[in-house]
Design a protein around this motif. Structure first.
Motif, PDB file in Angstrom:
ATOM      1  N   SER A  33      -8.577  21.310  -5.311  1.00 38.85           N
ATOM      2  CA  SER A  33      -9.588  22.002  -6.112  1.00 38.85           C
ATOM      3  C   SER A  33     -10.144  23.170  -5.311  1.00 38.85           C
ATOM      4  N   PRO A  34      -9.550  24.378  -5.462  1.00 36.08           N
ATOM      5  CA  PRO A  34      -9.962  25.530  -4.667  1.00 36.08           C
ATOM      6  C   PRO A  34     -11.439  25.872  -4.787  1.00 36.08           C
ATOM      7  N   SER A  35     -12.088  25.482  -5.878  1.00 39.13           N
ATOM      8  CA  SER A  35     -13.500  25.792  -6.058  1.00 39.13           C
ATOM      9  C   SER A  35     -14.405  24.824  -5.304  1.00 39.13           C
ATOM     10  N   SER A  36     -13.825  23.755  -4.744  1.00 36.71           N
ATOM     11  CA  SER A  36     -14.603  22.753  -4.026  1.00 36.71           C
ATOM     12  C   SER A  36     -14.371  22.880  -2.526  1.00 36.71           C
ATOM     13  N   LYS A  37     -15.444  22.805  -1.754  1.00 41.59           N
ATOM     14  CA  LYS A  37     -15.344  22.889  -0.301  1.00 41.59           C
ATOM     15  C   LYS A  37     -15.620  21.531   0.334  1.00 41.59           C
ATOM     16  N   SER A  38     -14.918  21.279   1.435  1.00 42.48           N
ATOM     17  CA  SER A  38     -15.107  20.040   2.186  1.00 42.48           C
ATOM     18  C   SER A  38     -15.569  20.374   3.589  1.00 42.48           C
ATOM     19  N   LEU A  39     -16.380  19.481   4.163  1.00 40.76           N
ATOM     20  CA  LEU A  39     -16.769  19.608   5.561  1.00 40.76           C
ATOM     21  C   LEU A  39     -15.786  18.791   6.386  1.00 40.76           C
ATOM     22  N   VAL A  40     -15.114  19.451   7.330  1.00 39.55           N
ATOM     23  CA  VAL A  40     -14.029  18.851   8.100  1.00 39.55           C
ATOM     24  C   VAL A  40     -14.396  18.905   9.579  1.00 39.55           C
ATOM     25  N   VAL A  41     -14.049  17.840  10.317  1.00 37.47           N
ATOM     26  CA  VAL A  41     -14.212  17.833  11.768  1.00 37.47           C
ATOM     27  C   VAL A  41     -12.825  17.789  12.394  1.00 37.47           C
ATOM     28  N   CYS A  42     -12.597  18.587  13.432  1.00 32.38           N
ATOM     29  CA  CYS A  42     -11.271  18.630  14.057  1.00 32.38           C
ATOM     30  C   CYS A  42     -11.402  18.930  15.541  1.00 32.38           C
ATOM     31  N   ASN A  43     -10.340  18.648  16.279  1.00 33.03           N
ATOM     32  CA  ASN A  43     -10.205  19.074  17.660  1.00 33.03           C
ATOM     33  C   ASN A  43      -9.021  20.037  17.718  1.00 33.03           C
ATOM     34  N   PRO A  44      -9.265  21.337  17.935  1.00 31.51           N
ATOM     35  CA  PRO A  44      -8.168  22.317  17.944  1.00 31.51           C
ATOM     36  C   PRO A  44      -7.139  22.070  19.037  1.00 31.51           C
ATOM     37  N   ILE A  45      -7.508  21.338  20.095  1.00 28.09           N
ATOM     38  CA  ILE A  45      -6.571  21.104  21.192  1.00 28.09           C
ATOM     39  C   ILE A  45      -5.660  19.918  20.892  1.00 28.09           C
ATOM     40  N   THR A  46      -6.239  18.820  20.417  1.00 29.35           N
ATOM     41  CA  THR A  46      -5.418  17.645  20.088  1.00 29.35           C
ATOM     42  C   THR A  46      -4.803  17.757  18.701  1.00 29.35           C
ATOM     43  N   ARG A  47      -5.225  18.758  17.910  1.00 27.20           N
ATOM     44  CA  ARG A  47      -4.706  19.002  16.554  1.00 27.20           C
ATOM     45  C   ARG A  47      -4.920  17.787  15.644  1.00 27.20           C
ATOM     46  N   SER A  48      -6.050  17.147  15.799  1.00 21.12           N
ATOM     47  CA  SER A  48      -6.421  16.030  14.939  1.00 21.12           C
ATOM     48  C   SER A  48      -7.611  16.454  14.076  1.00 21.12           C
ATOM     49  N   TYR A  49      -7.770  15.836  12.908  1.00 22.05           N
ATOM     50  CA  TYR A  49      -8.865  16.221  12.023  1.00 22.05           C
ATOM     51  C   TYR A  49      -9.227  15.049  11.115  1.00 22.05           C
ATOM     52  N   ARG A  50     -10.411  15.161  10.526  1.00 23.87           N
ATOM     53  CA  ARG A  50     -10.865  14.169   9.552  1.00 23.87           C
ATOM     54  C   ARG A  50     -11.776  14.860   8.549  1.00 23.87           C
ATOM     55  N   VAL A  51     -11.604  14.529   7.278  1.00 20.15           N
ATOM     56  CA  VAL A  51     -12.458  15.076   6.223  1.00 20.15           C
ATOM     57  C   VAL A  51     -13.686  14.176   6.085  1.00 20.15           C
TER      58      VAL A  51
END
Length: 368
Positions: free
Chosen positions: A117-135
């Motif tokens: 849903s392009p009109s909906s935004k999510s807050l995401v947490v990530c580590n750019p070094i380990t390339r891991s993320y969670r919504v």
């Protein structure tokens, strides 16, 4: 002939490469990732990350000044110690238009467009070094437009607005809500020693009047008893009236910094004579002047109608319209060296627009 075929290092077994690179400092690993696609894939693999994760958790993180706006799925960060720009790839995130807004303990928090849903935004947490993320649990898109994201230790996320504050911790799977009842949208909220601080405008549509508010954050729910209160002292006098467009920055120890342009008089459209950094000692509730921007540097911001401020601790960064570079203040160690003011050149995107940012303590910490 490809570079991989020219250098013997490309013929080493993967395990040997991991052992070699795991002995390097984190900053050198970050630089090596940009050497070639082979190095990048080697140093971002999960097996390499797991090999060095425990070792780097025991060492201090690398402190960068990161820019909030994203260019082509990259987080751009400046290292004041080496005076060098670094680029952290965010292309591993399966979202459109990631927009970083905050960071804590090596993790970056960002708003991103949902693919479904392009009109909906999510807050995401990530580590750019380990390339891991969670919504994180879903929030309405209005929060991304009007809420201010603040992350406190350990991994407590707050989204603040004029009417309410949302709270999420690693032990919760949903947002908690407590009323703000502030007179205006909180400006530059910060977290210092267990309490939230923010500036609010209690003036009129014709003239701003800034006041300092605080809220002591409880560590456990329920949060219904939490509320904001105005922090003011008679001895402060007109400290909030002498600065134009003030902003708060977390300082060192139990101090907060307030940064703004010093007005030459109390007239409605008075010109500004300097940019100053004031310090409030939260133990004694005494204000003092921490620093003042050099006159030649201030001249570049004097021509700019607005400027942005970000940073923390002993570093404060300034960005202005049409300035094309950042100004950086670094506090000197008491009794050892003087404060340092310097320009940061080479902004991504040719310095277009004004840059906002945050402190990014790069590390190999895993997601909570």
């Amino acid at each position: 002939m490809r570079i991989e075929e020219e250098s013997p290092i490309y013929g080493l077994p993967r395990d040997s490469l991991h052992q070699i690179f795991s002995s390097l400092p984190l900053k050198q690993i970050t630089i090596c990732k940009s050497v070639s696609k082979f190095f990048y894939n080697t140093l971002t693999s999960r097996s390499f990350v797991h090999l060095v994760l425990n070792n780097y958790n025991k060492t201090p993180p690398l402190k960068f000044l990161a820019l909030r706006h994203s260019h082509h799925h990259h987080l751009h960060a400046f290292d004041p110690d080496s005076h060098r720009w670094f680029s952290f790839d965010l292309a591993f995130l399966p979202f459109r238009s990631p927009s970083p807004v905050a960071s804590s303990l090596g993790l970056v928090y960002l708003w991103a467009d949902s693919l479904q849903s392009p009109s909906s935004k999510s807050l995401v947490v990530c580590n750019p070094i380990t390339r891991s993320y969670r919504v994180l649990p879903h929030l309405g898109s209005a929060w991304s437009r009007h809420g201010s994201v603040l992350v406190t230790h350990p991994h407590r996320v707050l989204v603040l607005s004029e009417l309410a504050t949302l709270y999420l911790s690693t032990t919760l799977d949903h947002w908690l809500n407590f009323s703000s009842n502030l007179p205006s949208k909180p400006r530059s909220p910060i977290f210092v020693r267990g309490s939230l601080y923010a500036l609010c405008d209690v003036g009129s549509p014709w003239r701003s009047q800034w006041k300092l508010y605080f809220c002591t954050l409880t560590t456990k729910p329920p949060l219904s008893s939490q509320s904001w209160s105005r922090l003011e002292m008679n001895k402060w006098g007109d400290v909030f009236d002498v600065l134009k467009r003030p902003r708060l920055i977390p300082g060192t120890d139990n101090n907060l910094l307030m940064v703004g342009a010093l007005k030459s008089s109390f007239a409605l459209h008075a010109p500004c004579s300097a940019i100053v950094i004031l310090k409030l000692d939260l133990d004694t509730l005494e204000w003092s002047e921490a620093a003042r921007m050099p006159a030649d540097m201030f001249g570049c911001f004097q021509e700019s109608s607005k400027f942005k401020v970000f940073g923390g601790g002993n570093r404060v960064c300034f960005a202005g319209k049409r300035v094309g570079k950042l100004a950086l203040w670094q506090a000197g160690e008491e009794g050892i060296k003087d404060d340092l003011w310097q320009w940061i050149e080479g902004l991504p995107g040719n310095g277009e627009g004004m840059s906002r940012g945050f402190i990014f303590e790069a590390s190999l910490y895993d997601l909570p």
